[in-house]
Design an enzyme around this catalytic site. Structure first.
Site, PDB file in Angstrom:
ATOM      1  N   GLU A  13       7.936   0.649 -18.789  1.00 13.46           N
ATOM      2  CA  GLU A  13       8.732  -0.482 -19.253  1.00 13.46           C
ATOM      3  C   GLU A  13       8.158  -0.893 -20.609  1.00 13.46           C
ATOM      4  OE1 GLU A  13      11.269  -1.844 -17.561  1.00 13.46           O
ATOM      5  OE2 GLU A  13      11.065  -0.874 -15.598  1.00 13.46           O
ATOM      6  N   GLU A  16      28.532  28.485  31.808  1.00 12.14           N
ATOM      7  CA  GLU A  16      28.227  27.874  33.102  1.00 12.14           C
ATOM      8  C   GLU A  16      26.706  27.988  33.294  1.00 12.14           C
ATOM      9  OE1 GLU A  16      30.485  26.529  35.143  1.00 12.14           O
ATOM     10  OE2 GLU A  16      32.380  27.198  34.246  1.00 12.14           O
TER      11      GLU A  16
END
Length: 1391
Positions: A300, A704
């Protein structure tokens, strides 16, 4: 001499070095400071590149929302080809458009480095040793919306965000964000996508992200996943290094190093951990570190976001040293090469620093750079397929780079390549494979417990799971689906989708529990277990534990085999409720909420493989599950080989399924290898398995998984261990076969492209991203890719022995005329200006074909009762020549008024045949030399009554559709097709159409009828039940040519098996119904494309006429045997010879055949014939008279038959008339034996036959024929007695005697009337009145002349005009059904 030379060089170098050091840096760019807008910045960078091409190159990384370039200026002494091991560095500024100081500093930095290269020693060294990228603006759109002098963002963050109002520093994937993790590029902003792609694809080492609004250096991590706002550090594995990098910048910045440059700033030494300051999810800084090799720090730079330009020189002065030292930091640590023993670079090798849980990977040149602080480290390299390198100790010194190369040996593992797990603490799993034993895990989870379990898994693993409901049950319970993958939120193109569905029958519960355990297992093993990690990285897995939660809640533990809870809350079996390819019945006529929800879900995802988990047996069941009407037993799908493999993959991995043992409840039910075809086991209509395959393109098995439906909870651990490996193995099959992307030549993904495999009549489609997946076994395949609007492409693809192969295809845009020139003789009418024609227009087109091509076409209209009603175009070579030796094939459409697509396709096919003949196409010439083709576009004329308000014609703006559109029409009357098998309807005219159609079938005796319809896919053919299904072979040839045919979700009523069988049975006519479109009434613009995809298979049917047998049947004197019949062994059909030359012609596929040729009073001849593809084998059959059968006759009919002195079984009887008079010389024929005898003078006959069932046919001159059926058994040699009573035939000219008398009386009356009219006409011309004025005066003197005047003074009418009557529009119903046989209508001309 040499010493002098060396001394001279040293002097020159020293002088040059002094010159570089002594020159002051050029910073003239600071004069007249101002911000450059986008265009000015673009022009400046292009100028720098043009003036300094040896060290500057301008690159566009991507585009903004408003299509502005995201410029990055590369600065290096070798921009054309980066020197090996030169580290890559980048600065990215202006991510927030209104934070502008960094943007302008990058402009200054570019000018500074370029202007001072070769002048300043530090700059020169930096540019020579570092590949520097400067991006002044990542958000050029936002910058243009910002305003100079504003220290805070505008209202609504205008300028800060991009043009789509998105904060770009919240748009990157976040390592802790469950919503966005793994989606990578999907759904992100164009600027984000561009930067992500750039970061991942380049081996950047160090980076700085320049912002404004504070003065501080912020380092990773920016997010913690804790959902806090701030105030707690989130440390990366390289936390100390990041702090040093941040300090390097901050401590050289006069304001930043104090930590209080701005009013609210309080940063120790001017640096902060990002998450400690405030948490940022989706930031670019963390993305760099987590997803690439790049270490990034956020700087910054100013308290005011967009300060006045006059402050820029000061900002440059404050940041210049920090910037240079930060770039120089890219040389900290270690760098080197990773190669194999041959010196070849190893790509994507992990370079590991022991004790630091973050690795970097090598570039495609084998390079690596590992930033490290000064110190001593242990390092090694590891790569997939290689043994780890030796562990080495590396010393890192300040301000210099350590070189450490690694050499690797390939792994010698036989089964799986060695792959080391890095940076992971080994986890401990229990016997079931879970992290910790859970006493509550192996229990039956009722609905609310299941939901809690699902939510707990989702909350615990938010990065790899996604929980959602796909619908509601009848009672309002959610149908939950858990998605597990490295990218769980949405489909990622290139990653296949898999699903397991359980508990479809509410009382079959094991699958429900297993899927809950599977969720837990996958989540706990991801990132730890290579197998699971590969599975979730390469597949998106969907698990639905309960499709029938309502049924489950009605079921009870311990239920072995009952039906309690099997159905849903409406007691409907959901596995009988899906649309079926063969049946619509009481079980699937109305969809249940659960069925509809699951269907919608399945169609919303590009599923590739699936399994439906049931209980009650132990077997893997594969398609198909049911049979067509009238068939039973095994019914195999086109992908039968693949399905068997998939079934084996589950069964073989199961602890016991592969043994095929019977369940205790069904001791006689065994399955070889534990797999079975569904229909072979028992037929299930309306099953989910077949629907997945046929409609959704997803290959599904029904598995199954246990003998008992609702076992006790104590059995669940065993079920889990038995099935765990099988569940994983089956999922792994998703990635078998071929996969790839279908794109246009400009790179656009193509959705809906068909992927067709030669020899397999089933296809899959590409999805929205253009990706497709086709499961195939290893081998070579001819693969065709075709898509609406594009030219198809075919190529051979080899699937390797293991794994899959990527096969990407780019398709060229379609050109209808190009297709027509290549495949349809350039016929523009078939591909341009599509139209649904009215009946009159259809007839006009057919008549026009006759006029243009009279040598090959003849329009049949009004010649007889049939052609007055059903009009056709006859096409054959030399139309006026004899047709006796040719096949007769009908091509018809519109048997149903609601099926109009056949009308248009038959017209197109007629044009194709005629034009092909006119230019001498060899295939069509062969067909038309052998065949008379009857084109019948219109049968049911009622289409015009119901065709609705849909467009009937397109003239402009037409293009190939991506998806076909159906028009919906219905008929409130019984259509012609339905009348064929009985029934009437109010409309008498259309009843006559059906009658005329039946007459046509009887009179023309078609060898084959090709019926063209829509409404579904595939082809319907007569199932004869014969040993050799001839028409089944032809149907397979059609489907093969159609590349699987059309696959449709729906099945609209039209010509079906019942109608097809009736036509074959009653009229001996085989009808093949080609279903060419899923729509019965497609949108008019789709017609040309339906034609294009139909042409090849339709022509395949016509080529059947080029292969078969033909010949003549003659007697010993070469006279034609006109009553002979020909039978082909294996077929159920008998073929008659022609009545003129006794010619026969039979279509047959290639092969060996045995023929039986028979005729009354002649010996049956048997011969073998070989049929060759594309040829009509010729045979001449000579029949010899059979030996006379001498049967002893006796007045007593009960005596045994004696033939040539031998007693035999047979039939005796009398032939008499209805007055009991004997009929001598009557012909008594046993049809099956082809034996005929004559009755004697007393009307007696005797026929010797073996035991069996026979048809007796008796005929005599002047009598009606009579037929009887009977059986002869072998119990006794006594003959069976059959007496025939024949009725006298009193008809004259084929009419009953009374009708003949009435007809002749009418003819005589009409003759007298015409004679009288002629007489009166002659008298008129001779100027004689109707009555004599002299001779009969006396007889009429009392006659009232006023009446005579009224009768005779009226002028005679003009002569009537006679002309044939023909209504272009259509015959009215009255015309068709009228009994008036006159073909001439008297029309009165106007006065």
């Amino acid at each position: 001499m040499y010493l002098k030379a060396i001394f001279l060089v040293l002097v020159i170098v020293s002088s040059e070095s002094h010159r570089i050091r002594s020159n002051p840096a050029d910073e003239s760019f600071l004069n007249n400071p101002r911000y450059l807008n986008y265009d000015e910045l673009t022009n400046l960078f292009k100028q720098l590149e043009a003036e300094h091409p040896e060290i500057a190159k301008l690159r566009s990384v991507g585009k903004s929302v408003k299509n502005r370039d995201l410029w990055a200026l590369e600065i290096n002494s070798n921009v054309a080809n980066r020197t090996l091991l030169t580290p890559m560095f980048k600065f990215v500024a202006n991510m927030h458009g209104d934070e502008t100081v960094g943007r302008q500093l990058m402009v200054y930095l570019a000018q500074y480095l370029i202007d001072n290269y070769g002048k300043d020693e530090r700059v020169t060294k930096l540019v020579n040793s570092t590949d520097i990228y400067l991006m002044p603006s990542m958000n050029p759109d936002g910058y243009e919306n910002s305003e100079e002098g504003m220290c805070e963002s505008k209202p609504g963050y205008t300028g800060r965000e991009n043009e789509n109002s998105k904060d770009l520093n919240r748009d990157f994937p976040d390592q802790f964000d469950s919503v966005r993790t793994g989606t990578i590029l999907a759904g992100r902003q164009p600027e984000t996508i561009a930067l992500m792609t750039w970061i991942i694809s380049r081996p950047f080492v160090l980076s700085g992200n320049l912002h404004g609004g504070a003065v501080v250096a912020s380092y990773p991590f920016d997010d913690s996943g804790s959902k806090r706002q701030c105030c707690r550090e989130s440390k990366s594995p390289d936390d100390a290094l990041f702090k040093k990098l941040a300090l390097t910048y901050a401590q050289n910045h006069p304001l930043m190093k104090g930590g209080r440059a701005c009013r609210s700033d309080q940063f120790d030494q001017g640096i902060t951990n990002g998450a400690f300051w405030y948490e940022v999810r989706g930031g670019m800084q963390d993305f760099n570190y987590v997803h690439s090799n790049c270490f990034e720090v956020t700087f910054e730079l100013s308290c005011c976001k967009f300060p006045k330009a006059e402050t820029l020189p000061t900002e440059w002065a404050n940041n210049k040293e920090s910037i240079l030292q930060f770039i120089e930091a890219s040389h900290w640590g270690v760098k080197g090469l990773v190669t194999d023993r041959n010196g070849e670079p190893v790509l994507d090798a992990d370079v590991v620093v022991v004790g630091v849980r973050h690795n970097i990977t090598t570039s495609n040149r084998g390079e690596y750079w590992r930033l490290l602080l000064p110190g001593e480290y242990e390092m090694y390299a590891a790569a997939y397929g290689f043994q780890p390198s030796k562990l080495v100790k590396v010393v890192v010194e300040a301000d210099r780079t350590t070189i450490q190369n690694f050499s690797m040996e390939r792994s010698s593992a036989e089964k799986d390549d060695y792959k080391i797990l890095l940076n992971q603490t080994q986890r401990t799993f229990d016997v079931y494979g879970f992290l910790s034993s859970d006493s509550d895990l192996f229990k039956h989870h009722h609905y609310h417990e299941m939901v809690e379990f699902l939510k707990e898994i989702n909350d615990s693993y938010p990065n790899i799971t996604h929980l959602h409901s796909v619908g509601k049950s009848v009672q309002g319970r959610d149908l939950w689906v858990m998605v597990i993958s490295s990218t769980p939120m949405k489909h990622t193109p290139g990653k296949p989708e898999f699903k397991y569905i359980a508990n479809m029958h509410g009382n079959e519960i094991v699958g429900r529990e297993l899927l809950l355990y599977l969720m837990k297992y996958l989540c706990e093993h991801y990132g730890v277990d290579d197998r699971v990690t590969r599975l979730l990285d390469g597949t998106r897995i969907h698990l639905m534990p309960s499709m029938n939660p309502d049924g489950y809640e009605r079921s009870h533990e311990g239920d072995d085999s009952s039906a309690v809870g099997r159905g849903n809350a409406n007691n409907v079996d959901l596995n009988r409720n899906f649309p079926d390819q063969y049946y619509i019945n009481e079980f699937n006529r109305a969809l249940q909420p659960e069925t509809k929800a699951v269907m919608d879900w399945i169609l919303s995802e590009p599923f590739v493989l699936s399994a439906n988990l049931h209980n009650g047996a132990l077997v893997a069941n594969y398609p198909y599950d049911d049979n067509p009407p009238g068939q039973a037993g095994e019914n195999l799908s086109p992908d039968d080989v693949v399905f068997k493999f998939l079934a084996h993959s589950y069964s073989d991995a199961h602890k016991s399924m592969h043994q095929g043992a019977a369940c205790p409840l069904f001791p006689d039910e065994r399955f070889q290898d534990g797999i079975t075809n569904g229909a072979k086991w028992y037929s299930v209509s309306g099953g989910m398995q077949d629907w997945n395959y046929l409609v959704a393109g997803c290959m599904e098995l029904t598995i199954e998984i246990g003998c008992y439906k609702y076992p006790y909870a104590k059995e669940l651990p065993r079920y889990w261990l038995d099935n765990r490996d099988a569940l994983l193995t089956y999922m792994e099959q998703t990635n078998r076969g071929i996969r790839g992307f279908v794109r246009s030549t400009i790179g656009q993904p193509i959705e809906g492209a068909k992927i067709l495999v030669a020899g397999v009549s089933h296809y899959v489609k590409s999805h929205k991203g253009g990706d497709y997946y086709r499961i195939l076994l290893p081998g070579r395949y001819n693969v065709t890719i075709e898509a609406p609007g594009y030219e198809s492409y075919t190529n051979e693809v080899v699937v390797p022995r293991e794994g899959s192969v990527d096969y990407n295809v780019s398709l060229m845009k379609d050109d209808p005329m190009h297709w027509a020139d290549g495949y349809d003789f350039g016929i523009t009418e078939n591909v341009l200006r599509p139209k649904y024609h009215s009946n009159a227009e259809v007839y006009e087109i057919l008549a026009g074909m006759e006029n243009r091509f009279s040598d090959v076409a003849a329009f049949q209209s009004g010649d007889d009762f049939v052609s007055m009603t059903v009009r056709s175009l006859k096409i054959t070579h030399e139309i006026d020549s004899s047709e006796e030796t040719k096949f007769h094939v009908a091509i018809m459409g519109n048997l149903y008024a609601t099926q109009p697509i056949g009308r248009e396709i038959t017209i197109d096919l007629a044009r194709h045949l005629i034009h092909g003949h006119s230019i001498g196409d060899p295939q069509i010439l062969t067909i038309l030399n052998n065949t008379v083709i009857h084109v019948i576009p219109v049968i049911d004329t009622a289409f015009e009554q119901i065709w609705g308000d849909y467009p009937k014609e397109l003239t402009t703006g037409w293009k190939k559709p991506t998806l076909y559109t159906c028009n919906n029409i219905t008929a409130d009357f019984k259509q012609v097709g339905d009348q064929i098998i009985g029934g009437v309807r109010v409309n008498g005219g259309l009843k006559s159409v059906a009658t005329a159609f039946k007459h046509m079938l009887m009179e023309e005796k078609f060898d084959l009828v090709l019926n063209i319809e829509g409404g579904s896919g595939g082809i319907i053919y007569p199932k004869t039940g014969a040993k050799f299904e001839l028409y089944g072979v032809y149907a397979e040839a059609y489907l093969k040519s159609a590349k699987g045919g059309v696959q449709c979700e729906r099945n609209v009523k039209g010509t079906d098996d019942e109608i097809t069988s009736a036509l074959y049975r009653e009229y001996n006519v085989p009808v093949l119904t080609a279903k060419v479109s899923c729509c019965d009434y497609p949108f008019v613009g789709d017609i040309p494309y339906i034609w294009r995809q139909s042409l090849a298979p339709l022509m395949t049917v016509l080529t059947f006429t080029t292969t078969g047998v033909q010949g003549f049947v003659q007697d010993e004197k070469m006279a034609p045997m006109r009553n002979a019949t020909v039978k082909v062994n294996g077929l159920d059909r008998t073929f008659d010879v022609t009545k003129t030359s006794a010619h026969f012609k039979i279509m047959l596929p290639p092969g060996q055949y045995t023929f039986e040729v028979s005729c009354h009073y002649y010996t049956t001849t048997t011969l073998g014939v070989t049929v060759v593809q594309g040829q009509l084998s010729f045979v001449r059959v000579i029949l010899t008279k059979s030996t006379t059968i001498n049967v002893e006759t006796d007045t007593e009919l009960t005596k045994p038959l004696v033939v040539d002195g031998a007693v035999t079984s047979g039939i005796r009887g009398y032939v008499k008339d209805n007055l009991n008079h004997p009929i001598p010389a009557a012909l008594v024929t046993v049809v099956e034996q082809n034996v005929t005898v004559l009755s004697d003078d007393n009307g007696k006959y005797g026929v010797p036959v073996p035991p069996g069932t026979y048809t007796l046919e008796v005929s005599a001159s002047g009598y009606h024929k009579e037929i009887k059926y009977m059986s002869v058994d072998d119990v006794s040699v006594n003959p069976h007695i059959v007496i025939f009573t024949l009725v006298k035939n009193t008809s004259v000219w084929g009419m009953p005697r009374l009708v003949f008398v009435i007809f002749m009386g009418f003819v005589c009356f009409m003759g007298l009337g015409l004679g009288l009219l002629c007489y009166l006409g002659c008298r008129k011309r001779s100027e004689y009145g109707l009555l004599s004025q002299n001779a009969f005066y006396e007889d009429f003197r009392d006659f009232d002349e006023s009446k005579e005047k009224e009768l005779f003074s009226r002028p005679l009418p003009e002569k009537p005009v006679t002309r044939p009557y023909f209504d272009d529009d259509d015959f009215s119903d009255a015309d068709v059904s009228s009994d008036d046989e006159d073909d001439i209508v008297l029309l009165q001309s106007k006065q």
